[in-house]
Write an enzyme that holds these catalytic residues in place. Structure first.
Site, short mmCIF file in Angstrom:
data_model
loop_
_atom_site.label_atom_id
_atom_site.label_comp_id
_atom_site.label_asym_id
_atom_site.label_seq_id
_atom_site.Cartn_x
_atom_site.Cartn_y
_atom_site.Cartn_z
CG ASN A 1 -1.51 1.04 1.67
OD1 ASN A 1 -1.39 2.68 1.01
ND2 ASN A 1 -3.10 0.72 1.49
CG HIS B 1 0.73 4.90 4.24
ND1 HIS B 1 0.55 4.87 5.60
CD2 HIS B 1 1.29 3.27 3.79
CE1 HIS B 1 -0.69 4.50 5.62
NE2 HIS B 1 0.13 3.37 4.44
NE ARG C 1 -9.78 8.57 3.40
CZ ARG C 1 -9.65 7.82 4.50
NH1 ARG C 1 -9.24 6.84 4.27
NH2 ARG C 1 -11.09 8.48 5.07
NE ARG D 1 -7.87 11.12 4.93
CZ ARG D 1 -8.70 11.09 5.96
NH1 ARG D 1 -7.85 10.27 6.64
NH2 ARG D 1 -9.31 11.25 6.56
CD GLU E 1 -7.34 0.24 0.53
OE1 GLU E 1 -6.35 -0.85 1.13
OE2 GLU E 1 -6.89 1.01 1.72
CB THR F 1 -9.48 2.19 6.88
OG1 THR F 1 -8.79 2.98 5.34
CG2 THR F 1 -10.94 1.52 6.44
CD GLU G 1 -7.71 -5.73 3.03
OE1 GLU G 1 -6.94 -6.12 1.71
OE2 GLU G 1 -6.35 -5.24 3.39
CG HIS H 1 -5.62 -2.29 8.98
ND1 HIS H 1 -6.26 -0.57 8.61
CD2 HIS H 1 -5.67 -1.09 10.73
CE1 HIS H 1 -5.71 0.12 9.26
NE2 HIS H 1 -6.08 -0.19 9.77
N1 PXP Z 1 -6.39 -2.80 3.52
C1 PXP Z 1 -6.78 -1.90 3.29
C2 PXP Z 1 -8.67 -2.14 3.32
C3 PXP Z 1 -6.38 -0.79 4.72
O1 PXP Z 1 -7.48 0.44 4.51
C4 PXP Z 1 -4.92 -0.27 4.76
C5 PXP Z 1 -4.97 1.26 5.31
O2 PXP Z 1 -5.14 1.94 4.65
C6 PXP Z 1 -4.15 -1.79 4.77
C7 PXP Z 1 -4.78 -3.08 4.18
C8 PXP Z 1 -3.00 -1.47 4.80
O3 PXP Z 1 -2.99 -0.62 6.47
P1 PXP Z 1 -1.35 -0.16 7.18
O4 PXP Z 1 -1.22 0.80 6.58
O5 PXP Z 1 -1.71 -0.53 8.60
O6 PXP Z 1 -0.01 -1.77 6.58
#
Ligand code: PXP
Length: 243
Positions: A7, A10, A45, A49, A70, A101, A151, A191
């Site tokens: 992901n 960040h 989103r 953001r 997502e 999330t 997921e 997550h």
């Molecule tokens: N999966 C989903 C559906 C998410 O919303 C997120 C956070 O954006 C992640 C995975 C990844 O989470 P993390 O950044 O805590 O690894």
């Protein structure tokens, strides 16, 4: 097979903090790919953001690994997804005030809308995953509406403050995994997963995809993104071989 989806939101968060052009999440996708990522995940989103429309367009054009978008169950975003045609969309709940999330999607409550979105995505050749808590009713509802995968939200496990809480959360995830497989769904997890807490989930053997962001990007500040992704990938593959 176990896929690692990285992901990259960040990276966009850091860029947006200065409203500038760097660091570029599209570059991050390339680095993640070179580090061995099986997929790239981004969240467009509604409030934009972090990831911007320009990022989403460029990612759709350039990412060869599995592209996972997502998104909230909102009509304007559904239209964007259908135009971009990622390999997969992951439907998530979205609240303006949240830092990230926070909980899983309530598929039971939003069944009608979710079913319509699944139909539209499938017509566009896009797979659909539902980001839900490891709850059998939610898993069953996801199967009912024709989702391809779920997921499972690993936040409760990741945030556990004691061994007892952690074991309870793991049991719920294992139950969710088994239920998902019984309903013939692909089961993913994500997550709050880190280099230190992912092992018990990998050992369960059954999860086919992990979507991980924050921990990998955090490590990337010190070792570089390519290396951080490589280390996570090696960890997952090694643990799965041992399981
Ligand atoms: N999966 C989903 C559906 C998410 O919303 C997120 C956070 O954006 C992640 C995975 C990844 O989470 P993390 O950044 O805590 O690894």
């Amino acid at each position: 097979m176990l896929r690692l989806g990285v992901n990259i939101d960040h990276v966009a968060t850091v860029r947006q903090a200065r409203q500038t052009f760097e660091p570029d999440p599209v570059w991050a996708a390339v680095e993640a790919d070179l580090g061995g990522a099986d997929g790239i995940t981004f969240h467009l989103r509604e409030d934009r953001r972090h990831i911007q429309d320009r990022d989403a367009v460029l990612l759709a054009e350039t990412v060869n690994a599995k592209l996972n978008m997502e998104m909230a169950m909102a009509a304007p975003i559904v239209r964007v997804a259908i135009q971009l045609k990622p390999d997969q969309v992951c439907l998530v709940p979205e609240k303006r005030q949240e830092v990230t999330t926070e909980g899983g999607l309530d598929v039971v409550k939003g069944k009608r809308t979710a079913r319509e979105i699944v139909k539209k995505m499938h017509a566009a050749g896009i797979e659909v995953s539902m980001f839900i808590d490891p709850d059998v009713e939610q898993i069953k509802a996801s199967a009912d509406i024709g989702a391809d995968s779920v997921e499972l939200h690993t936040g409760t496990y990741a945030n556990a403050r004691s061994k007892r809480q952690s074991s309870r959360a793991l049991r719920a995830l294992e139950k969710g995994l088994i239920a998902g497989l019984e309903f013939d769904l692909d089961v993913h997890a994500g997550h709050g997963l880190t280099y230190h807490n992912v092992q018990p989930l990998v050992s369960m053997a059954g999860f086919s995809e992990f979507n991980i962001g924050h921990s990998i990007i955090a490590r990337a500040m010190f070792v570089g993104l390519r290396q951080a992704v490589r280390e996570m990938k090696e960890l997952l593959v090694g643990m799965r071989l041992e399981a």
